[in-house]
Design an enzyme around this catalytic site. Structure first.
Site, PDB file in Angstrom:
ATOM      1  N   SER A 186       1.147  -1.338   0.175  1.00  0.00           N
ATOM      2  CA  SER A 186       0.297   0.081  -0.139  1.00  0.00           C
ATOM      3  C   SER A 186       1.026   1.267   0.304  1.00  0.00           C
ATOM      4  O   SER A 186       1.861   1.340  -0.915  1.00  0.00           O
ATOM      5  CB  SER A 186      -0.900  -0.550   0.955  1.00  0.00           C
ATOM      6  OG  SER A 186      -2.435   0.940   1.591  1.00  0.00           O
ATOM      7  N   ASP A 211      -8.571  -6.039  -5.856  1.00  0.00           N
ATOM      8  CA  ASP A 211      -7.889  -5.076  -4.845  1.00  0.00           C
ATOM      9  C   ASP A 211      -8.283  -3.119  -5.129  1.00  0.00           C
ATOM     10  O   ASP A 211      -7.474  -2.856  -7.148  1.00  0.00           O
ATOM     11  CB  ASP A 211      -6.882  -4.577  -4.833  1.00  0.00           C
ATOM     12  CG  ASP A 211      -6.246  -3.256  -3.660  1.00  0.00           C
ATOM     13  OD1 ASP A 211      -7.182  -2.685  -3.164  1.00  0.00           O
ATOM     14  OD2 ASP A 211      -4.987  -3.242  -3.720  1.00  0.00           O
ATOM     15  N   HIS A 251      -5.533  -6.825  -1.632  1.00  0.00           N
ATOM     16  CA  HIS A 251      -4.859  -5.235  -1.164  1.00  0.00           C
ATOM     17  C   HIS A 251      -3.124  -6.218  -0.643  1.00  0.00           C
ATOM     18  O   HIS A 251      -3.622  -7.431   0.827  1.00  0.00           O
ATOM     19  CB  HIS A 251      -5.219  -4.509  -0.162  1.00  0.00           C
ATOM     20  CG  HIS A 251      -4.485  -3.788  -0.262  1.00  0.00           C
ATOM     21  ND1 HIS A 251      -4.766  -2.767  -1.202  1.00  0.00           N
ATOM     22  CD2 HIS A 251      -4.237  -2.822   1.103  1.00  0.00           C
ATOM     23  CE1 HIS A 251      -3.629  -1.269  -0.995  1.00  0.00           C
ATOM     24  NE2 HIS A 251      -3.666  -1.707   0.515  1.00  0.00           N
TER      25      HIS A 251
END
Length: 500
Positions: A184, A435, A460
């Site tokens: 991320s 995601d 994710h």
């Protein structure tokens, strides 16, 4: 929480985005992980981690030479040397910390622990400044723009560079190669670290890193279109029920006792002060469930079953036809907040910051400006984006002006294929198309050594999670590919080291 936690990660995380609803003049923030389960509050404190905690004396400002620049704060980092072959020059795998407590990310990045024995690697997880225990001004770190002004990605990357160099010197392992990992926002930092400090890290593994989610590189509706697509693929009826639930919520809120009715429907522990709390509660459940639509049971954002999007849609599709769309949406969202069936009621307002994430509000108001909208095809109410109102809100909150083009100026993004093909190397960009952040990621190979690993069922940074016996074949294969690529980087490094 049925009790709550006040910011994303997300790193979750998540990102503050200002939207303006066409039918209203009120500016709203899209939800940012405000309602985590009480089961997760400080969960890393109850998890025995195989790491030793250390603190590094870090300087405040790496880029000026003012007297106050040399102020020292103590930056937390974690080390696992269980498998490290120091005498053999074993590699150092470094996680570039996200917007939150580093313990949380260490607990949820089992992939690095899983592969450490194969590579005889030293593992290092470094906490991002202004998060967790790494507070430059202690309890006053978030006091004003005068202190928060030292919170940005450039300072964070410099922190990592200084700490890594010092660590290698202190443990007498100057020749050990470093590979950085991140998921991320941490994945963005890992990729940018490789570009900014190639003399320190020989490679970067960036999972679910939306480095192209700035300016106008991708359509602004991409994120919410992707969330909606996840639900539509699971069930068209599910998608249509959620899409229609917002109008029902608005209509209910106009009743004389509307908030009382909404509070009753949403089983709130206390009466609501605003219908927006219910709206955001639903919105957040659907967004984060799409993000963590993992193929196995997981406990990252919340305890959830395998493929939770499909499970939400089964709930919606299984309810009587006479039930309202709003009640169906509530039932589905309850899976996110109460999969364990332990919550008697839900606290939709007045949360805490369980993982220490709310410094992201400042970052999103300064450099991490990621505009988003909701299109007519989205299952969320259509929204547009007003930079003017976004900037006004940031000015009101912090007294600063955002720099919406700074990230692409500092790190690039436009024409990334042509640019990185000329000077970049040794980078993995992994993305799962379930995601919604994947739309801002690198989805195609750029060169022989800058590789995009894309899975259709991935969520994710699912590849960074610990392996389990229930992992699907595509996930096992993805991790094997990552290991093989890292091995190749290390083989080339050791070969060059021997020759020189």
């Amino acid at each position: 929480m049925a009790s709550s936690s006040s910011s994303y990660i997300f790193l979750i995380l998540l990102f503050i985005i200002l939207c303006v609803e066409p039918s209203q003049t009120k500016s709203i923030y899209l939800p940012r992980n405000n309602f985590q389960s009480s089961l997760l509050v400080n969960k890393h404190e109850n998890t025995k981690m195989p790491f030793k905690v250390h603190y590094f004396p870090q300087i405040l400002d790496h880029f000026t030479f003012l007297p106050k620049s040399s102020k020292v704060f103590y930056q937390k980092y974690l080390i696992n040397d269980q498998y490290w072959n120091k005498d053999g020059g074993g590699p150092i795998f470094v996680y570039t910390g996200n917007e939150g407590n580093i313990d949380w990310f260490a607990v949820n990045t089992g992939f690095m622990l899983d592969i450490a024995p194969k590579f005889n690697a030293l593992l290092v997880f470094i906490e991002h400044r202004f998060y967790g225990d790494s507070m430059p001004f202690g309890n006053n770190s978030y006091k004003s723009a005068k202190t928060l002004g030292y919170l940005n990605s450039q300072q964070a990357l410099a922190d990592y560079a200084v700490l890594i160099r010092s660590l290698k010197q202190n443990i007498s392992s100057e020749s050990s190669p470093v590979v950085v990992f991140g998921g991320s926002y941490g994945g963005m930092l890992a990729a940018w670290f490789r570009l900014k400090y190639p003399h320190i890290a020989i490679g970067a593994v960036a999972s679910s890193a939306p480095i192209l989610h700035f300016d106008k590189i991708i359509p602004r509706s991409s994120f919410y279109d992707a969330v909606s697509q996840d639900f539509k693929e699971a069930s068209l009826n599910c998608y249509e029920v959620i899409k229609g639930s917002w109008a029902e919520l608005d209509a209910l809120s106009t009743h004389e006792d509307g908030l009382i009715e909404v509070s009753k429907l949403f089983r709130t522990c206390k009466g609501l002060h605003s219908v927006y709390s219910a709206r955001d509660w639903l919105w957040e459940a659907f967004v984060y469930t799409a993000m963590v639509n993992y193929p196995t049971e997981a406990n990252f954002m919340m305890p959830l079953p395998a493929y939770p999007v499909e499970e939400m849609c089964k709930i919606i599709d299984g309810l009587p036809k006479g039930a309202s769309r709003l009640s169906k949406a509530f039932a589905a969202a309850s899976l996110y907040y109460n999969y364990t069936q332990t919550e008697k009621c839900f606290n939709l307002e007045g949360g805490t910051d369980a993982h220490g994430l709310h410094g992201w509000d400042w970052q999103a108001c300064t450099e991490m400006v990621m505009p988003m909208t909701c299109s007519n095809e989205s299952m969320f109410p259509p929204t547009s984006y007003s930079y003017k109102e976004f900037a006004q809100d940031c000015k009101k909150r912090y007294g600063v002006e955002p720099r919406p083009h700074w990230i692409t100026t500092e790190y690039g993004g436009y024409r990334i294929e042509q640019v990185l093909k000329k000077f970049g190397s040794n980078m993995i960009f992994s993305n799962g198309m379930q995601d919604p952040w994947s739309r801002g990621g690198v989805l195609k190979n750029i060169s022989a050594s800058i590789v995009a690993l894309v899975t259709q069922k991935g969520a994710h940074h699912v590849d960074f999670r610990s392996e389990t016996k229930n992992d699907p074949d595509w996930l096992i294969m993805q991790r094997k590919q990552e290991v093989a690529i890292i091995q190749n980087w290390l083989d080339e490094y050791y070969k060059d080291l021997k020759q020189n």
